[in-house]
Scaffold this active site. Structure first.
Site, PDB file in Angstrom:
ATOM      1  N   CYS A  96      30.267  37.874  46.566  1.00 21.74           N
ATOM      2  CA  CYS A  96      30.601  38.970  45.803  1.00 21.74           C
ATOM      3  C   CYS A  96      29.520  39.941  45.234  1.00 21.74           C
ATOM      4  O   CYS A  96      28.426  39.346  44.763  1.00 21.74           O
ATOM      5  CB  CYS A  96      31.468  38.180  44.343  1.00 21.74           C
TER       6      CYS A  96
ATOM      7  N   HIS B 278      40.548  38.549  47.233  1.00 23.29           N
ATOM      8  CA  HIS B 278      39.333  38.359  46.491  1.00 23.29           C
ATOM      9  C   HIS B 278      39.296  39.786  45.763  1.00 23.29           C
ATOM     10  O   HIS B 278      39.006  39.866  44.434  1.00 23.29           O
ATOM     11  CB  HIS B 278      38.153  38.580  47.431  1.00 23.29           C
ATOM     12  N   GLU B 279      39.440  40.978  46.514  1.00 19.02           N
ATOM     13  CA  GLU B 279      39.573  42.227  45.777  1.00 19.02           C
ATOM     14  C   GLU B 279      40.530  42.499  44.660  1.00 19.02           C
ATOM     15  O   GLU B 279      40.420  42.899  43.670  1.00 19.02           O
ATOM     16  CB  GLU B 279      39.514  43.344  46.860  1.00 19.02           C
TER      17      GLU B 279
ATOM     18  N   HIS C 172      39.944  40.993  41.413  1.00 13.12           N
ATOM     19  CA  HIS C 172      38.870  41.830  40.646  1.00 13.12           C
ATOM     20  C   HIS C 172      40.034  42.586  39.734  1.00 13.12           C
ATOM     21  O   HIS C 172      39.536  42.993  38.615  1.00 13.12           O
ATOM     22  CB  HIS C 172      38.064  42.630  41.357  1.00 13.12           C
TER      23      HIS C 172
HETATM   24 ZN    ZN Z   1      34.040  40.474  44.408  1.00 14.12          ZN
END
Ligand code: ZN
Length: 196
Positions: free
Chosen positions: A134, A176-177, A180
């Site tokens: 990341c 993953h995004e 966030h």
């Molecule tokens: Zn990330």
């Protein structure tokens, strides 16, 4: 008469509230002040932003020049040799809004694309355990369990609503995004984390 005046006042107030949407002064400053490559938030110094939940853009922000500038700068940032990521989410550049950029490994030429007001509708398929890094956690990697298929809904940068199914590595990047956008980092889900 008094009642009528009160109703008119309420209507005027409601109209002015409706017009008050748009980017905050801080968001406008972040979007306009940075060069084409933006400052990337990292842990733990920027945890207040990285751990916050991001909100959808409203009608005012969707038709704003700032949105197009932000998307262009996010794309420039994630593809810059100093970052060299496969995806980036708006909180990583200091904006708690539901925008991500993802490298589409499942499309010819692997284009980087931007997704606005993105939400994961459901996750299906077998769980795969793969390595992740990341931009906000430099120097670290981890093994993270993810679903192999993601069903997502979003607006294109031009405002067209889309729902689609994404498979494979691109599905993992989307997870993953989108994490966030909910203040979740891969280390929260990882089987193991190690220093590179
Ligand atoms: Zn990330």
């Amino acid at each position: 008469m008094k009642k009528l005046l009160r109703i008119i006042c309420l209507l005027v107030l409601a109209a002015s509230c409706g017009n008050r949407g748009g980017w905050t002064a801080r968001e406008k400053a972040v979007i306009s002040q940075s060069d084409s490559v933006m400052y990337v938030c990292t842990m733990p110094v920027d945890s207040a932003i990285l751990r916050a939940s991001s909100i959808d853009l409203g009608a005012d922000e969707l038709r704003s020049a700032e949105l197009q500038t932000l998307i262009a700068k996010m794309l420039k940032t994630v593809t810059d040799p100093s970052q060299d990521g496969v995806g980036i989410a708006a909180p990583q550049v200091g904006i708690n809004r539901r925008i991500v950029c993802v490298m589409r490994y499942d499309k010819p030429g692997r284009p980087f694309e931007a997704y606005v007001n993105i939400h994961i509708d459901s996750l299906t398929g077998p769980i795969v355990h793969g390595p992740e890094g990341c931009l906000s956690l430099p120097g670290m990697r981890g093994i993270v369990p993810r679903s192999s298929t993601a069903h997502i809904s979003y607006l294109t940068p031009e405002g067209t609503p889309v729902s689609e199914q994404v498979d494979g590595y691109s599905a993992i990047i989307f997870q993953h995004e989108c994490d966030h956008l909910d203040g979740i980092l891969y280390t929260d889900r990882a089987d193991s984390v190690f220093v590179e």
